[in-house]
Design a protein around this motif. Sequence first.
Motif, PDB file in Angstrom:
ATOM      1  N   ARG A 156       4.600  40.074   7.504  1.00 38.58           N
ATOM      2  CA  ARG A 156       3.532  39.083   7.341  1.00 38.58           C
ATOM      3  C   ARG A 156       2.272  39.758   6.789  1.00 38.58           C
ATOM      4  O   ARG A 156       2.003  40.907   7.090  1.00 38.58           O
ATOM      5  CB  ARG A 156       3.195  38.448   8.688  1.00 38.58           C
ATOM      6  CG  ARG A 156       4.392  37.800   9.361  1.00 38.58           C
ATOM      7  CD  ARG A 156       4.026  37.242  10.674  1.00 38.58           C
ATOM      8  NE  ARG A 156       3.140  36.088  10.447  1.00 38.58           N
ATOM      9  CZ  ARG A 156       2.663  35.341  11.417  1.00 38.58           C
ATOM     10  NH1 ARG A 156       2.932  35.611  12.656  1.00 38.58           N
ATOM     11  NH2 ARG A 156       1.885  34.317  11.149  1.00 38.58           N
TER      12      ARG A 156
ATOM     13  N   ARG B 131       0.337  40.320  13.765  1.00 34.27           N
ATOM     14  CA  ARG B 131       1.307  41.267  13.214  1.00 34.27           C
ATOM     15  C   ARG B 131       1.010  42.648  13.757  1.00 34.27           C
ATOM     16  O   ARG B 131      -0.095  42.935  14.202  1.00 34.27           O
ATOM     17  CB  ARG B 131       1.284  41.240  11.692  1.00 34.27           C
ATOM     18  CG  ARG B 131      -0.024  41.643  11.067  1.00 34.27           C
ATOM     19  CD  ARG B 131      -0.110  41.198   9.599  1.00 34.27           C
ATOM     20  NE  ARG B 131      -1.249  41.777   8.921  1.00 34.27           N
ATOM     21  CZ  ARG B 131      -2.487  41.367   9.053  1.00 34.27           C
ATOM     22  NH1 ARG B 131      -2.767  40.381   9.870  1.00 34.27           N
ATOM     23  NH2 ARG B 131      -3.466  41.950   8.391  1.00 34.27           N
TER      24      ARG B 131
ATOM     25  N   THR C  11       0.391  44.498   5.128  1.00 35.90           N
ATOM     26  CA  THR C  11       1.415  43.764   5.849  1.00 35.90           C
ATOM     27  C   THR C  11       1.702  44.389   7.209  1.00 35.90           C
ATOM     28  O   THR C  11       1.386  45.537   7.469  1.00 35.90           O
ATOM     29  CB  THR C  11       2.723  43.731   5.035  1.00 35.90           C
ATOM     30  OG1 THR C  11       3.169  45.070   4.836  1.00 35.90           O
ATOM     31  CG2 THR C  11       2.541  43.034   3.703  1.00 35.90           C
TER      32      THR C  11
ATOM     33  N   SER D 287       5.965  40.619  12.279  1.00 34.86           N
ATOM     34  CA  SER D 287       5.647  39.481  13.129  1.00 34.86           C
ATOM     35  C   SER D 287       5.570  39.939  14.591  1.00 34.86           C
ATOM     36  O   SER D 287       6.537  40.459  15.146  1.00 34.86           O
ATOM     37  CB  SER D 287       6.728  38.406  12.987  1.00 34.86           C
ATOM     38  OG  SER D 287       6.654  37.474  14.041  1.00 34.86           O
TER      39      SER D 287
END
Length: 169
Positions: free
Chosen positions: A9, A14, A56, A59
């Motif tokens: 994500r 995250r 990034t 999750s």
Amino acid sequence: MLRPEFTVRRIGERYDRDEVDALVERILATANRTTPPSVTVADLRSAAFRTPIVGTGYSAREVDDFLADAEQWMPDRPERSVDRSAPAGPQREAPLFTPVRFREGYNPAEVDDFVDRVMATVNGRPVDWPVTAREIRDVQFSPVRLSEGYDVQEVDLWLEKAEGWLGGA
């Protein structure tokens, strides 16, 4: 045990991917007994990861679910107490699936291996990796078309029932 695949994500809750990957490697080594136990249930419960400021991450919910499931694979997991004075409850029976040919079915060897683990888990028999409701929900079997396989609908219906046995429904 297979290495988990977490959703990557860019926004939202995250965890730092490198930190998660490092702990997952230690969990897999401990669960597969390739090294002396290096991860404990306490380690899993106290695990904390940075949240990437930019870029990034994995999750957070998926990682947290994995860590909760991984407790069952740790050598120091708490044992369920069994009241030996009470009569043993009924043992669940393994299913028999209809074989199919010339239409899509599930690979029988994969299904049989998974069913063996599920039945051992729900019947309280020893098993290297107890099955979780989440694992039942996420399992995917290889399709077969020309060779004999198991009826897809029967297997899927049984998986729903088995998930309920483990409190996932």
